[in-house]
Design a protein around this motif. Sequence first.
Motif, PDB file in Angstrom:
ATOM      1  N   ALA A  93     -13.996  -4.033  -7.270  1.00 43.07           N
ATOM      2  CA  ALA A  93     -13.424  -4.171  -8.617  1.00 43.07           C
ATOM      3  C   ALA A  93     -14.435  -4.798  -9.570  1.00 43.07           C
ATOM      4  CB  ALA A  93     -12.140  -4.995  -8.577  1.00 43.07           C
ATOM      5  N   LEU A  94     -15.142  -5.816  -9.108  1.00 42.41           N
ATOM      6  CA  LEU A  94     -16.154  -6.459  -9.942  1.00 42.41           C
ATOM      7  C   LEU A  94     -17.310  -5.496 -10.228  1.00 42.41           C
ATOM      8  CD1 LEU A  94     -16.938  -9.009 -11.421  1.00 42.41           C
ATOM      9  CD2 LEU A  94     -17.952  -9.862  -9.290  1.00 42.41           C
ATOM     10  N   ALA A  95     -17.718  -4.746  -9.213  1.00 42.43           N
ATOM     11  CA  ALA A  95     -18.779  -3.748  -9.412  1.00 42.43           C
ATOM     12  C   ALA A  95     -18.351  -2.728 -10.465  1.00 42.43           C
ATOM     13  CB  ALA A  95     -19.103  -3.052  -8.084  1.00 42.43           C
ATOM     14  N   SER A  96     -17.112  -2.291 -10.396  1.00 43.81           N
ATOM     15  CA  SER A  96     -16.607  -1.328 -11.362  1.00 43.81           C
ATOM     16  C   SER A  96     -16.535  -1.940 -12.755  1.00 43.81           C
ATOM     17  CB  SER A  96     -15.220  -0.827 -10.928  1.00 43.81           C
ATOM     18  OG  SER A  96     -14.739   0.141 -11.820  1.00 43.81           O
ATOM     19  N   ALA A  97     -16.049  -3.169 -12.853  1.00 48.40           N
ATOM     20  CA  ALA A  97     -15.933  -3.827 -14.159  1.00 48.40           C
ATOM     21  C   ALA A  97     -17.294  -4.048 -14.809  1.00 48.40           C
ATOM     22  CB  ALA A  97     -15.203  -5.157 -14.014  1.00 48.40           C
ATOM     23  N   LEU A  98     -18.293  -4.376 -13.995  1.00 47.35           N
ATOM     24  CA  LEU A  98     -19.625  -4.654 -14.523  1.00 47.35           C
ATOM     25  C   LEU A  98     -20.511  -3.416 -14.615  1.00 47.35           C
ATOM     26  CD1 LEU A  98     -20.384  -7.975 -12.589  1.00 47.35           C
ATOM     27  CD2 LEU A  98     -19.606  -7.712 -14.970  1.00 47.35           C
ATOM     28  N   GLY A  99     -20.059  -2.323 -13.992  1.00 44.43           N
ATOM     29  CA  GLY A  99     -20.884  -1.117 -13.966  1.00 44.43           C
ATOM     30  C   GLY A  99     -22.150  -1.309 -13.146  1.00 44.43           C
ATOM     31  N   GLN A 119      -6.441  -9.711   5.635  1.00 45.57           N
ATOM     32  CA  GLN A 119      -6.238  -9.910   4.198  1.00 45.57           C
ATOM     33  C   GLN A 119      -7.505 -10.420   3.529  1.00 45.57           C
ATOM     34  OE1 GLN A 119      -2.752 -12.340   3.512  1.00 45.57           O
ATOM     35  NE2 GLN A 119      -1.448 -10.944   4.670  1.00 45.57           N
ATOM     36  N   HIS A 120      -8.186 -11.347   4.180  1.00 44.54           N
ATOM     37  CA  HIS A 120      -9.429 -11.885   3.625  1.00 44.54           C
ATOM     38  C   HIS A 120     -10.475 -10.782   3.482  1.00 44.54           C
ATOM     39  CE1 HIS A 120     -12.666 -14.747   2.874  1.00 44.54           C
ATOM     40  NE2 HIS A 120     -13.379 -14.039   3.734  1.00 44.54           N
ATOM     41  N   LEU A 121     -10.642  -9.979   4.525  1.00 49.91           N
ATOM     42  CA  LEU A 121     -11.645  -8.917   4.487  1.00 49.91           C
ATOM     43  C   LEU A 121     -11.324  -7.885   3.400  1.00 49.91           C
ATOM     44  CD1 LEU A 121     -13.533  -7.338   7.355  1.00 49.91           C
ATOM     45  CD2 LEU A 121     -12.374  -5.823   5.778  1.00 49.91           C
ATOM     46  N   LEU A 122     -10.077  -7.443   3.346  1.00 44.77           N
ATOM     47  CA  LEU A 122      -9.718  -6.424   2.352  1.00 44.77           C
ATOM     48  C   LEU A 122      -9.795  -6.981   0.938  1.00 44.77           C
ATOM     49  CD1 LEU A 122      -8.951  -3.489   1.977  1.00 44.77           C
ATOM     50  CD2 LEU A 122      -6.547  -4.157   2.112  1.00 44.77           C
ATOM     51  N   ALA A 123      -9.337  -8.207   0.742  1.00 42.79           N
ATOM     52  CA  ALA A 123      -9.429  -8.823  -0.585  1.00 42.79           C
ATOM     53  C   ALA A 123     -10.889  -8.958  -1.006  1.00 42.79           C
ATOM     54  CB  ALA A 123      -8.742 -10.181  -0.598  1.00 42.79           C
ATOM     55  N   GLY A 124     -11.737  -9.327  -0.082  1.00 41.96           N
ATOM     56  CA  GLY A 124     -13.149  -9.488  -0.401  1.00 41.96           C
ATOM     57  C   GLY A 124     -13.827  -8.189  -0.786  1.00 41.96           C
ATOM     58  N   VAL A 125     -13.636  -7.165   0.021  1.00 42.29           N
ATOM     59  CA  VAL A 125     -14.336  -5.905  -0.258  1.00 42.29           C
ATOM     60  C   VAL A 125     -13.732  -5.193  -1.464  1.00 42.29           C
ATOM     61  CG1 VAL A 125     -13.081  -4.356   1.333  1.00 42.29           C
ATOM     62  CG2 VAL A 125     -15.509  -3.961   0.845  1.00 42.29           C
ATOM     63  N   GLU A 126     -12.411  -5.229  -1.614  1.00 46.02           N
ATOM     64  CA  GLU A 126     -11.788  -4.617  -2.789  1.00 46.02           C
ATOM     65  C   GLU A 126     -12.140  -5.410  -4.053  1.00 46.02           C
ATOM     66  OE1 GLU A 126      -9.697  -1.819  -3.570  1.00 46.02           O
ATOM     67  OE2 GLU A 126     -10.503  -1.091  -1.673  1.00 46.02           O
ATOM     68  N   GLY A 127     -12.211  -6.736  -3.928  1.00 46.34           N
ATOM     69  CA  GLY A 127     -12.613  -7.562  -5.066  1.00 46.34           C
ATOM     70  C   GLY A 127     -14.051  -7.288  -5.470  1.00 46.34           C
TER      71      GLY A 127
END
Length: 180
Positions: free
Chosen positions: A153-159, A142-150
């Motif tokens: 998501a941040l990369a996508s939000a910030l472009g 859960q930690h690994l998936l939350a970290g990489v998906e997070g």
Amino acid sequence: MPRNPSDKRERLTAAAIRLARTQGLEATTIAAIAAEADVPSGSVYYYFKTKDDVASAIVDGIAAALASQGADHANGSDARDALTAFLSSYLDDTDTTVQYGTVLSAAARVGSGAAHAQVLGWLAERFEDLGFAASAASARAQHLLAGVEGGAALASALGDAQPLEREVAHLTRWVANAKA
């Protein structure tokens, strides 16, 4: 050369995944799926009668792709290498991820956590292979998936790919140092 008709469902599913990922399921029409897959619009209804059928095909297609990817990562490598390859795979599609999000985020947008559950199960198995007890392996997954998906998501939000790249680097070090 004409395409093999037996691969039509696979082509339609792949087209639906691409469109749902890039423009969202709500904006994905049967006509757009047909055009993307290069098939007549009318034949799409043979495979997908409703938008729910399209959503189910997207989730099933993503789950199948993730299962294949997981098998590729695990094939001939130890658990640590498989986890590292999983993380590295997020960097293989950075431009698309920055623009549209990950395939898992696309699965979530069509209303299914099945793909996430599948990935979490695969990750937990790899941590168990490293010697972690089932509960600890599940928490680490859960930690690994939350970290990489997070990070994605941040990369996508910030472009900007940097948050994803940094998170992959951090989690790769974390996996390398993991001791049961």
